[in-house]
Design a protein around this motif. Structure first.
Motif, short mmCIF file in Angstrom:
data_model
loop_
_atom_site.label_atom_id
_atom_site.label_comp_id
_atom_site.label_asym_id
_atom_site.label_seq_id
_atom_site.Cartn_x
_atom_site.Cartn_y
_atom_site.Cartn_z
N HIS A 32 0.85 -1.19 0.00
CA HIS A 32 0.00 0.00 0.00
C HIS A 32 0.89 1.25 0.00
N ASP A 34 0.92 5.37 0.04
CA ASP A 34 0.12 6.55 0.38
C ASP A 34 0.69 7.81 -0.26
N HIS A 65 -2.82 4.64 -3.14
CA HIS A 65 -3.91 5.41 -2.51
C HIS A 65 -3.61 6.89 -2.71
N MET A 67 -4.23 10.53 -2.15
CA MET A 67 -4.85 11.56 -1.29
C MET A 67 -4.40 12.90 -1.81
N ASP A 174 -8.41 1.21 5.97
CA ASP A 174 -7.12 1.88 6.08
C ASP A 174 -7.11 2.84 7.26
ZN ZN Z 1 -3.63 4.65 2.71
#
Ligand code: ZN
Ligand code: DX5
Length: 217
Positions: A32, A34, A65, A67, A174
């Motif tokens: 994963h 970020d 992911h 953001m 998450d």
């Molecule tokens: Zn995340």
């Protein structure tokens, strides 16, 4: 099938390659990653260059992911860098359907992310188009925060929406996930578990992953 996705946000970046290999050999299902831009969330982390670097040291799927504001602008770059899954926040995508189709066109699996305060009902007209729904169990921006238990009822709602529509969509969680709350989350309907500090915060990665996995029976 239950999956565990260690979040490299909690890894030691001075030896990222070794950190990724350590969780791969410990049985991680995804890595994963970020991505934070300092606008959509208060923190700044990594971009396509880091995804590309991680891609070189592992064969397991990279779960990216985003953001960030205006993710559409960077989808191609993350696809080229080797992302297998790209998740975008509904809160950052005014043309969500277009963004999801764009990710699929790039040959990447699309997913949507909901912040803790965003209701499940927002998925009603997009869930058919995604491979995964990521429910934030903390407010995004930082690792090491505490799990927000109020999200449990939303996990159940999303799982019943998936069943009602007869879909095959993963539910990923998450934030603040560890061996002590994984089971209750699985029972609510989640099947992909991101963990940063609960895995990279421990010396023995194999033991950390197995501790979580043993709860997911
Ligand atoms: Zn995340
Ligand atoms: C939070 C990130 C998470 C974070 C999870 O904004 O999206 O992926 O790394 O870290 P832990 O497991 O430590 O809460």
């Amino acid at each position: 099938m239950m999956k565990i996705a260690p979040s490299i946000l909690a890894a030691d970046f001075s030896k990222l390659g070794d950190e990724v290999r350590s969780v791969e050999s410990a049985g991680a299902d995804y890595i994963h990653i970020d991505v934070m831009d300092g606008h959509f969330v208060p923190n700044i982390t990594m971009g396509p260059l880091v995804v590309e670097a991680v891609r070189k040291v592992t064969n397991i799927p990279l779960d990216v992911h985003l953001m960030i504001e205006n993710p559409d602008k960077y989808l191609q770059a993350f696809a080229d860098a080797g992302a297998d899954i790209i998740t975008v926040h509904v809160e950052a995508c005014p043309h969500l359907h277009r963004t999801i189709q764009e990710i699929r066109k790039l040959g990447v699996k699309p997913g949507v992310v909901l912040n803790p305060a965003t209701p499940a009902s927002i998925l009603e007209n997009i869930i058919e188009d995604v491979d995964m729904v990521l429910l934030m169990t903390v407010n995004p921006g930082f690792g090491g925060q505490s799990f927000i238990p109020g999200v449990l009822s939303k996990i159940k709602e999303v799982r019943s929406m998936i069943e009602r529509k007869g879909l095959n969509v993963d539910i990923e969680l998450d934030g603040g996930i560890h061996a002590g709350n994984a089971k209750i989350c699985m029972e609510a309907g989640a099947n992909v578990f991101v963990a940063g500090s609960a895995i990279f915060g421990k010396e023995d990665r194999k033991a950390a992953i197995e501790e979580i996995r043993s709860e997911l029976q």
